[in-house]
Design an enzyme around this catalytic site. Structure first.
Site, PDB file in Angstrom:
ATOM      1  CD  GLU A  91     -10.222  -1.648   2.117  1.00 23.90           C
ATOM      2  OE1 GLU A  91     -11.037  -2.561   2.210  1.00 23.90           O
ATOM      3  OE2 GLU A  91      -9.369  -1.404   2.989  1.00 23.90           O
ATOM      4  CB  CYS A 104      -1.846   3.215   2.434  1.00 19.90           C
ATOM      5  SG  CYS A 104      -1.537   1.559   1.846  1.00 19.90           S
ATOM      6  CB  CYS A 111      -2.732  -8.784  -6.082  1.00 20.05           C
ATOM      7  SG  CYS A 111      -0.964  -8.811  -6.461  1.00 20.05           S
ATOM      8  CB  CYS A 115       1.793 -12.985  -1.189  1.00 18.61           C
ATOM      9  SG  CYS A 115       2.878 -12.133  -2.342  1.00 18.61           S
ATOM     10  CB  CYS A 118      -1.275 -10.915   0.605  1.00 19.97           C
ATOM     11  SG  CYS A 118      -2.080  -9.441  -0.060  1.00 19.97           S
ATOM     12  CB  CYS A 345      -1.878   0.124   5.097  1.00 19.98           C
ATOM     13  SG  CYS A 345      -1.494   1.036   3.656  1.00 19.98           S
TER      14      CYS A 345
HETATM   15  N1  SAH Z   1       2.061  -5.705  -3.916  1.00 21.73           N
HETATM   16  C1  SAH Z   1       2.987  -4.862  -3.275  1.00 21.73           C
HETATM   17  C2  SAH Z   1       2.340  -3.724  -2.522  1.00 21.73           C
HETATM   18  C3  SAH Z   1       1.088  -4.024  -1.772  1.00 21.73           C
HETATM   19  S1  SAH Z   1       1.252  -5.060  -0.372  1.00 21.73           S
HETATM   20  C4  SAH Z   1       3.901  -5.671  -2.358  1.00 21.73           C
HETATM   21  O1  SAH Z   1       3.636  -6.837  -2.153  1.00 21.73           O
HETATM   22  O2  SAH Z   1       4.890  -5.120  -1.905  1.00 21.73           O
HETATM   23  C5  SAH Z   1       2.058  -3.979   0.792  1.00 21.73           C
HETATM   24  C6  SAH Z   1       2.765  -4.687   1.913  1.00 21.73           C
HETATM   25  O3  SAH Z   1       1.840  -5.340   2.788  1.00 21.73           O
HETATM   26  C7  SAH Z   1       3.702  -5.755   1.421  1.00 21.73           C
HETATM   27  O4  SAH Z   1       4.944  -5.681   2.063  1.00 21.73           O
HETATM   28  C8  SAH Z   1       2.989  -7.017   1.797  1.00 21.73           C
HETATM   29  O5  SAH Z   1       3.888  -8.060   1.935  1.00 21.73           O
HETATM   30  C9  SAH Z   1       2.315  -6.627   3.090  1.00 21.73           C
HETATM   31  N2  SAH Z   1       1.213  -7.525   3.463  1.00 21.73           N
HETATM   32  C10 SAH Z   1       0.373  -8.167   2.671  1.00 21.73           C
HETATM   33  N3  SAH Z   1      -0.484  -8.919   3.367  1.00 21.73           N
HETATM   34  C11 SAH Z   1      -0.177  -8.736   4.667  1.00 21.73           C
HETATM   35  C12 SAH Z   1      -0.699  -9.253   5.891  1.00 21.73           C
HETATM   36  N4  SAH Z   1      -1.722 -10.100   5.924  1.00 21.73           N
HETATM   37  N5  SAH Z   1      -0.143  -8.839   7.039  1.00 21.73           N
HETATM   38  C13 SAH Z   1       0.890  -7.981   7.028  1.00 21.73           C
HETATM   39  N6  SAH Z   1       1.427  -7.463   5.908  1.00 21.73           N
HETATM   40  C14 SAH Z   1       0.903  -7.846   4.732  1.00 21.73           C
HETATM   41 FE1  SF4 Z   2      -0.082  -8.896  -4.342  1.00 23.01          FE
HETATM   42 FE2  SF4 Z   2      -0.572  -9.029  -1.746  1.00 23.01          FE
HETATM   43 FE3  SF4 Z   2       1.589 -10.225  -2.734  1.00 23.01          FE
HETATM   44 FE4  SF4 Z   2       1.483  -7.520  -2.639  1.00 23.01          FE
HETATM   45  S1  SF4 Z   2       1.495  -8.936  -0.898  1.00 23.01           S
HETATM   46  S2  SF4 Z   2       2.145  -8.812  -4.373  1.00 23.01           S
HETATM   47  S3  SF4 Z   2      -0.711  -7.201  -3.003  1.00 23.01           S
HETATM   48  S4  SF4 Z   2      -0.531 -10.753  -3.217  1.00 23.01           S
END
Ligand code: SAH
Ligand code: SF4
Length: 386
Positions: A91, A104, A111, A115, A118, A345
């Site tokens: 997306e 974005c 990924c 995390c 996420c 995003c």
């Molecule tokens: N992988 C990279 C970039 C993509 S995620 C990273 O982790 O930085 C972009 C941002 O969205 C990151 O700061 C991540 O921690 C946040 N994010 C991921 N899942 C989320 C969620 N469920 N609610 C709020 N922020 C989230």
């Molecule tokens: Fe990957 Fe989501 Fe963690 Fe970013 S926040 S590194 S997209 S698992």
């Protein structure tokens, strides 16, 4: 298979042109047609030699990923779902504001970092996007919106690599895409308007500072190794002290003299005053008390099924922000955008979905709710502590 010219930055395009016996200035002309004008039909590229216009369709093409769906929110936010083949979709989200318009962009299908908070991480890793698939998101959005709005004005002024995926785990495809975003013969965005967000791939932070030093956002989410390793498994490989050292090494190359720490607010997990105080202490004590010049962006958690996590309430987020502000850190709280569509995003898929079933995913995405960017700057940046 012919070459997709979206895969090349200017150096790559020059090398490609050389294989055709063409001089470098031809590559610049091509690059401008493609990225500045959004043209993919070689026969329309009127200043190219006729022989080259005839040769190009046999060896090259220009194609962005196909659009599976588009959703327009009432506030102007637009989300596209792109088909990247094999049942995978990624997306891109367009977020207009009064003084800027941010896109974005995704870097991977799924990924591998995984995390806990996420939904992309919960899907697992499918594959790296190609440079063409990364820059193709910008190419498509910029030129589609210009055509729709009958303008030659710039539509996208800022890029955040905060879509699906960990950009620094797809480094070799990322860098040519970043270079094209910055190139005056392409999108000409300033380095401070292009942000790479990372969960902390330490060696690649160093390489980025050498190869293409754009603005850096680091996803922190916790003030201690124990908690961060639980939330961001990559922390076990690159613990906080190594991450902060890499951040400090990045700063001299950064387009602004600070970096951003993102912090996802998770109820009862990382959102207590004690966590905020620990965070202040952690940053300030870095490098023998020299600190780290940074700002914080607090992101209300965007819930999804089976995460087992809940978003902190508004009062808790504000109290956390206040502690950081009192300690002198610029702190912003991400506001909700695109409420009526799933425009989140950074956590783009609203649910953990079957990667092999894009149609099902699309239907489910429409039902999920969302948060996204827009920050409130509360105080000016503090002067560096060094
Ligand atoms: N992988 C990279 C970039 C993509 S995620 C990273 O982790 O930085 C972009 C941002 O969205 C990151 O700061 C991540 O921690 C946040 N994010 C991921 N899942 C989320 C969620 N469920 N609610 C709020 N922020 C989230
Ligand atoms: Fe990957 Fe989501 Fe963690 Fe970013 S926040 S590194 S997209 S698992």
């Amino acid at each position: 298979m012919t070459a997709n010219l979206l895969d090349f930055d200017i150096e790559g395009l020059a090398a490609f042109c050389e294989t055709l016996g063409e001089k470098r200035f031809r590559a610049t002309q091509l690059y401008r047609w493609i990225h500045q004008r959004g043209v993919k039909d070689f026969s329309a590229m009127s200043n190219l030699a006729k022989s080259l216009r005839e040769k190009l369709p046999q060896v090259a093409h220009v194609s962005a990923p196909a659009v599976l769906s588009r959703q327009n929110a009432r506030d102007g936010t637009i989300k596209w779902l792109f088909d990247v083949g094999g049942g995978d979709a990624v997306e891109a989200v367009y977020i207009p504001e009064s003084d800027r318009a941010t896109l974005c962009v995704s870097s991977q299908a799924g990924c591998a970092v995984g995390c806990r908070f996420c939904s992309t991480g919960h899907q697992g890793f499918s594959r790296n996007l190609t440079t063409a698939e990364i820059i193709g998101q910008l190419w498509y959005v910029e030129h589609t919106l210009r055509t729709e709005r009958k303008t030659t004005d710039r539509m996208v002024s800022n890029i955040v690599m905060m879509g699906m995926g960990e950009p620094l785990q797809n480094y070799s495809a990322l860098v040519p895409a970043l270079k094209t975003m910055l190139d005056d013969n392409a999108y000409g965005l300033s380095r401070r308007r292009v942000t790479v967000s990372t969960s902390g791939v330490v060696p690649m932070i160093d390489r980025l500072s050498q190869d293409c030093p754009v603005a850096l956002a680091v996803s922190l989410h916790a003030p201690s190794d124990a908690l961060r390793s639980d939330l961001v498994p990559l922390n076990r490989k690159y613990p906080l002290v190594e991450l902060f050292d890499a951040c400090a090494r990045y700063l001299p190359a950064a387009p602004r003299d600070f970096l951003t720490f993102e912090y996802c607010m998770l109820k009862g997990v990382n959102d207590q005053p004690a966590h905020a105080l620990e965070l202040v202490n952690l940053i300030n004590s870095h490098d023998g008390g020299r600190g780290l010049h940074c700002k914080f962006n607090l992101i209300p958690f965007n819930p999804f099924p089976d995460s087992g996590l809940v978003c902190s309430d508004r009062v808790t987020v504000q109290a956390f922000a206040d502690i950081l502000l009192q300690a002198g850190f610029v702190t912003t709280i991400r506001k909700t955008r695109g409420d009526d569509i799933d425009a989140a995003c950074g956590q783009l898929a609203g649910e953990v979905l079957d990667r092999t079933n894009a149609a099902k995913r699309m239907a489910e995405l429409r039902e999920a709710d969302s948060t996204t960017h827009v920050v409130q700057v509360k105080r000016p940046l503090p002067t560096p502590s060094v």
